[in-house]
Design a protein around this motif. Structure first.
Motif, PDB file in Angstrom:
ATOM      1  N   LEU A   1      96.703  -8.021 -26.955  1.00  0.00           N
ATOM      2  CA  LEU A   1      97.182  -7.612 -25.630  1.00  0.00           C
ATOM      3  C   LEU A   1      96.265  -8.111 -24.528  1.00  0.00           C
ATOM      4  N   HIS A   2      96.858  -8.729 -23.523  1.00  0.00           N
ATOM      5  CA  HIS A   2      96.082  -9.035 -22.315  1.00  0.00           C
ATOM      6  C   HIS A   2      96.010  -7.827 -21.384  1.00  0.00           C
ATOM      7  N   HIS A   3      97.014  -6.937 -21.489  1.00  0.00           N
ATOM      8  CA  HIS A   3      97.031  -5.754 -20.614  1.00  0.00           C
ATOM      9  C   HIS A   3      96.046  -4.720 -21.142  1.00  0.00           C
TER      10      HIS A   3
ATOM     11  N   GLY B   1      90.524  -9.233 -25.311  1.00  0.00           N
ATOM     12  CA  GLY B   1      89.526 -10.279 -25.075  1.00  0.00           C
ATOM     13  C   GLY B   1      90.151 -11.414 -24.298  1.00  0.00           C
ATOM     14  N   PRO B   2      89.314 -12.243 -23.672  1.00  0.00           N
ATOM     15  CA  PRO B   2      89.837 -13.291 -22.794  1.00  0.00           C
ATOM     16  C   PRO B   2      90.597 -14.367 -23.554  1.00  0.00           C
ATOM     17  N   SER B   3      91.269 -15.197 -22.807  1.00  0.00           N
ATOM     18  CA  SER B   3      91.989 -16.333 -23.354  1.00  0.00           C
ATOM     19  C   SER B   3      91.045 -17.210 -24.174  1.00  0.00           C
ATOM     20  N   GLY B   4      91.499 -17.607 -25.350  1.00  0.00           N
ATOM     21  CA  GLY B   4      90.675 -18.487 -26.181  1.00  0.00           C
ATOM     22  C   GLY B   4      89.644 -17.747 -27.010  1.00  0.00           C
ATOM     23  N   SER B   5      89.668 -16.408 -26.998  1.00  0.00           N
ATOM     24  CA  SER B   5      88.626 -15.666 -27.726  1.00  0.00           C
ATOM     25  C   SER B   5      88.895 -15.585 -29.224  1.00  0.00           C
ATOM     26  N   GLY B   6      90.126 -15.926 -29.653  1.00  0.00           N
ATOM     27  CA  GLY B   6      90.399 -15.965 -31.093  1.00  0.00           C
ATOM     28  C   GLY B   6      91.404 -14.936 -31.588  1.00  0.00           C
ATOM     29  N   LYS B   7      92.102 -14.269 -30.677  1.00  0.00           N
ATOM     30  CA  LYS B   7      93.037 -13.204 -31.075  1.00  0.00           C
ATOM     31  C   LYS B   7      94.197 -13.744 -31.921  1.00  0.00           C
ATOM     32  N   THR B   8      94.811 -14.822 -31.423  1.00  0.00           N
ATOM     33  CA  THR B   8      95.943 -15.395 -32.170  1.00  0.00           C
ATOM     34  C   THR B   8      95.471 -15.924 -33.519  1.00  0.00           C
ATOM     35  N   THR B   9      94.321 -16.574 -33.527  1.00  0.00           N
ATOM     36  CA  THR B   9      93.791 -17.110 -34.786  1.00  0.00           C
ATOM     37  C   THR B   9      93.521 -15.976 -35.773  1.00  0.00           C
ATOM     38  N   LEU B  10      92.980 -14.877 -35.274  1.00  0.00           N
ATOM     39  CA  LEU B  10      92.734 -13.728 -36.155  1.00  0.00           C
ATOM     40  C   LEU B  10      94.056 -13.213 -36.738  1.00  0.00           C
TER      41      LEU B  10
ATOM     42  N   MET C   1      99.019 -16.991 -42.570  1.00  0.00           N
ATOM     43  CA  MET C   1      99.525 -18.302 -42.172  1.00  0.00           C
ATOM     44  C   MET C   1      98.381 -19.322 -42.171  1.00  0.00           C
ATOM     45  N   ARG C   2      97.168 -18.825 -42.015  1.00  0.00           N
ATOM     46  CA  ARG C   2      95.982 -19.682 -42.075  1.00  0.00           C
ATOM     47  C   ARG C   2      95.016 -19.141 -43.118  1.00  0.00           C
ATOM     48  N   ARG C   3      94.255 -20.044 -43.747  1.00  0.00           N
ATOM     49  CA  ARG C   3      93.209 -19.615 -44.681  1.00  0.00           C
ATOM     50  C   ARG C   3      91.858 -19.787 -44.003  1.00  0.00           C
TER      51      ARG C   3
ATOM     52  N   ARG D   1      87.435 -22.573 -38.570  1.00  0.00           N
ATOM     53  CA  ARG D   1      87.042 -23.587 -37.582  1.00  0.00           C
ATOM     54  C   ARG D   1      88.170 -24.539 -37.271  1.00  0.00           C
ATOM     55  N   PHE D   2      88.207 -24.995 -36.039  1.00  0.00           N
ATOM     56  CA  PHE D   2      89.013 -26.158 -35.664  1.00  0.00           C
ATOM     57  C   PHE D   2      88.000 -27.215 -35.265  1.00  0.00           C
ATOM     58  N   GLY D   3      87.790 -28.203 -36.108  1.00  0.00           N
ATOM     59  CA  GLY D   3      86.717 -29.164 -35.856  1.00  0.00           C
ATOM     60  C   GLY D   3      85.399 -28.418 -35.841  1.00  0.00           C
ATOM     61  N   SER D   4      84.636 -28.578 -34.744  1.00  0.00           N
ATOM     62  CA  SER D   4      83.325 -27.924 -34.715  1.00  0.00           C
ATOM     63  C   SER D   4      83.409 -26.531 -34.081  1.00  0.00           C
ATOM     64  N   LEU D   5      84.611 -26.171 -33.589  1.00  0.00           N
ATOM     65  CA  LEU D   5      84.749 -24.882 -32.910  1.00  0.00           C
ATOM     66  C   LEU D   5      85.115 -23.773 -33.901  1.00  0.00           C
ATOM     67  N   ALA D   6      84.306 -22.703 -33.928  1.00  0.00           N
ATOM     68  CA  ALA D   6      84.665 -21.559 -34.775  1.00  0.00           C
ATOM     69  C   ALA D   6      85.574 -20.647 -33.953  1.00  0.00           C
TER      70      ALA D   6
HETATM   71  N1  LIG Z   1      95.557 -25.387 -33.853  1.00  0.00           N
HETATM   72  C1  LIG Z   1      94.423 -25.454 -33.153  1.00  0.00           C
HETATM   73  N2  LIG Z   1      93.714 -26.601 -33.103  1.00  0.00           N
HETATM   74  C2  LIG Z   1      92.546 -26.677 -32.412  1.00  0.00           C
HETATM   75  N3  LIG Z   1      92.002 -25.635 -31.747  1.00  0.00           N
HETATM   76  C3  LIG Z   1      92.668 -24.474 -31.758  1.00  0.00           C
HETATM   77  C4  LIG Z   1      93.902 -24.320 -32.450  1.00  0.00           C
HETATM   78  N4  LIG Z   1      94.332 -23.030 -32.281  1.00  0.00           N
HETATM   79  C5  LIG Z   1      93.402 -22.430 -31.513  1.00  0.00           C
HETATM   80  N5  LIG Z   1      92.402 -23.280 -31.198  1.00  0.00           N
HETATM   81  C6  LIG Z   1      91.205 -22.945 -30.399  1.00  0.00           C
HETATM   82  O1  LIG Z   1      90.630 -21.788 -30.958  1.00  0.00           O
HETATM   83  C7  LIG Z   1      90.163 -20.896 -29.942  1.00  0.00           C
HETATM   84  C8  LIG Z   1      90.826 -19.552 -30.105  1.00  0.00           C
HETATM   85  O2  LIG Z   1      92.206 -19.698 -29.818  1.00  0.00           O
HETATM   86  P1  LIG Z   1      93.240 -18.497 -29.922  1.00  0.00           P
HETATM   87  O3  LIG Z   1      94.576 -19.074 -29.697  1.00  0.00           O
HETATM   88  O4  LIG Z   1      93.008 -17.765 -31.189  1.00  0.00           O
HETATM   89  O5  LIG Z   1      92.786 -17.585 -28.702  1.00  0.00           O
HETATM   90  P2  LIG Z   1      93.490 -16.304 -28.065  1.00  0.00           P
HETATM   91  O6  LIG Z   1      92.451 -15.235 -27.977  1.00  0.00           O
HETATM   92  O7  LIG Z   1      94.731 -15.992 -28.801  1.00  0.00           O
HETATM   93  O8  LIG Z   1      93.822 -16.805 -26.583  1.00  0.00           O
HETATM   94  P3  LIG Z   1      95.033 -16.349 -25.609  1.00  0.00           P
HETATM   95  O9  LIG Z   1      94.639 -15.014 -25.070  1.00  0.00           O
HETATM   96  O10 LIG Z   1      95.015 -17.412 -24.550  1.00  0.00           O
HETATM   97  O11 LIG Z   1      96.286 -16.331 -26.405  1.00  0.00           O
HETATM   98  C9  LIG Z   1      90.471 -21.586 -28.618  1.00  0.00           C
HETATM   99  O12 LIG Z   1      89.303 -22.238 -28.179  1.00  0.00           O
HETATM  100  C10 LIG Z   1      91.549 -22.583 -28.970  1.00  0.00           C
HETATM  101  O13 LIG Z   1      91.502 -23.694 -28.127  1.00  0.00           O
END
Ligand SMILES: Nc1ncnc2c1ncn2[C@@H]1O[C@H](COP(=O)(O)OP(=O)(O)OP(=O)(O)O)[C@@H](O)[C@H]1O
Ligand SMILES: [Mg+2]
Length: 256
Positions: free
Chosen positions: A206-208, A36-45, A52-54, A12-17
């Motif tokens: 990948l976005h493509h 998946g679309p922007s913001g779907s969580g790919k980078t976080t995964l 790098m994250r727990r 979670r980041f704050g209340s957002l999973a």
């Molecule tokens: N360090 C952070 N602090 C707060 N919120 C974050 C942080 N990193 C990501 N988020 C939020 O977590 C959600 C997932 O973000 P993430 O970067 O994983 O998406 P993504 O699928 O990689 O998007 P994109 O395709 O745009 O790269 C988004 O709503 C983003 O705003």
């Protein structure tokens, strides 16, 4: 033993999973595209997979080891086992290709050794880097500074740097976001070929969508932090695509 095994992993980041109760296994040598679309969580995964994250909840093992139990030393070792190419590549512009690639092993070699390797690259390292740059198609750039290379060439240096670590898994976050379609295709093809040749597990966001479908036997589709599709590209239906990419009523309101 899986390369990556996640059970109900939430971050979670704050209340957002950003990653919401994800369960997933990726086997050694598999090639997976995260879509998946922007913001779907790919980078976080990807940041969870490379430790790098727990996670806040759930369990995650990397090559059979539970990451929560890792010491700092083991984490460093693991980070050289799991190479990551970040979206903005993370190359040092004023250093040469050779030096940037050698820096790839910095984490596992310790500071003093890495500084020495950078200034006086060992003959073996030079040969190894030359061989890798040759494989990725830019051997003539060994002594060229990064700042003198095109975007596509820089991507290849970032791939070379990851290969030099001899990783068991390679994760790449949007590796082709800043190049033209032909070069994007070449880079994705190269990554999947290298994974087959060298046997490492490959995870790429990948976005493509077309490239993901063409080159990856398995797609993991994310939406709002959840895995909403996991399967072969042939089984991705129109409904799956809608579930992944269609704007919700809420999002339409935001756009209006
Ligand atoms: N360090 C952070 N602090 C707060 N919120 C974050 C942080 N990193 C990501 N988020 C939020 O977590 C959600 C997932 O973000 P993430 O970067 O994983 O998406 P993504 O699928 O990689 O998007 P994109 O395709 O745009 O790269 C988004 O709503 C983003 O705003
Ligand atoms: Mg991202």
């Amino acid at each position: 033993m899986s390369a990556f095994q996640l059970e109900n992993v939430t971050l979670r980041f704050g209340s957002l999973a950003a990653v919401d109760s994800v369960s997933l296994s990726i086997e050694p040598g598999e090639q997976v595209a995260f879509i998946g679309p922007s913001g779907s969580g790919k980078t976080t995964l990807i940041r969870l997979l490379n430790t790098m994250r727990r996670q806040d909840e759930g369990s995650l093992s990397v090559f059979g080891e539970n990451v929560i139990e890792f010491s700092d030393r083991r984490l460093r070792e693991l980070r050289s086992l799991v190479a990551t190419i970040p979206q903005h590549l993370g190359l040092v512009p004023n250093l040469t290709c050779l030096q940037n690639v050698i820096l790839g092993k910095g984490g596992s070699r310790g500071t003093i050794r890495s500084i020495r390797d950078l200034i006086f690259p060992a003959h073996d390292d030079q040969l190894a880097v030359h061989e890798i740059l040759d494989r990725v198609g830019i051997e003539e750039k060994l002594f060229e500074r990064i700042s003198n290379l095109s975007g596509g060439q820089q991507q290849r240096v970032a791939i070379a740097r990851a290969l030099f670590q001899e990783p068991k898994a390679l994760l790449a976050d949007e590796p082709v976001s800043s190049v033209d379609p032909a070069r994007a295709r070449d880079t994705v093809k190269l990554l999947t070929e290298l994974s087959k040749e060298r046997g490492f597990t490959l995870g790429v966001s990948l976005h493509h969508l077309e490239l993901a479908r063409e080159f990856f036997p398995r797609l993991v589709g994310m939406r709002n932090g959840k895995v909403v599709f996991d399967g072969a590209p042939e089984s991705l239906s129109e409904e799956d695509l809608e579930a992944l990419y269609e704007l919700s009523d809420e999002e339409m309101m935001e756009d209006a």
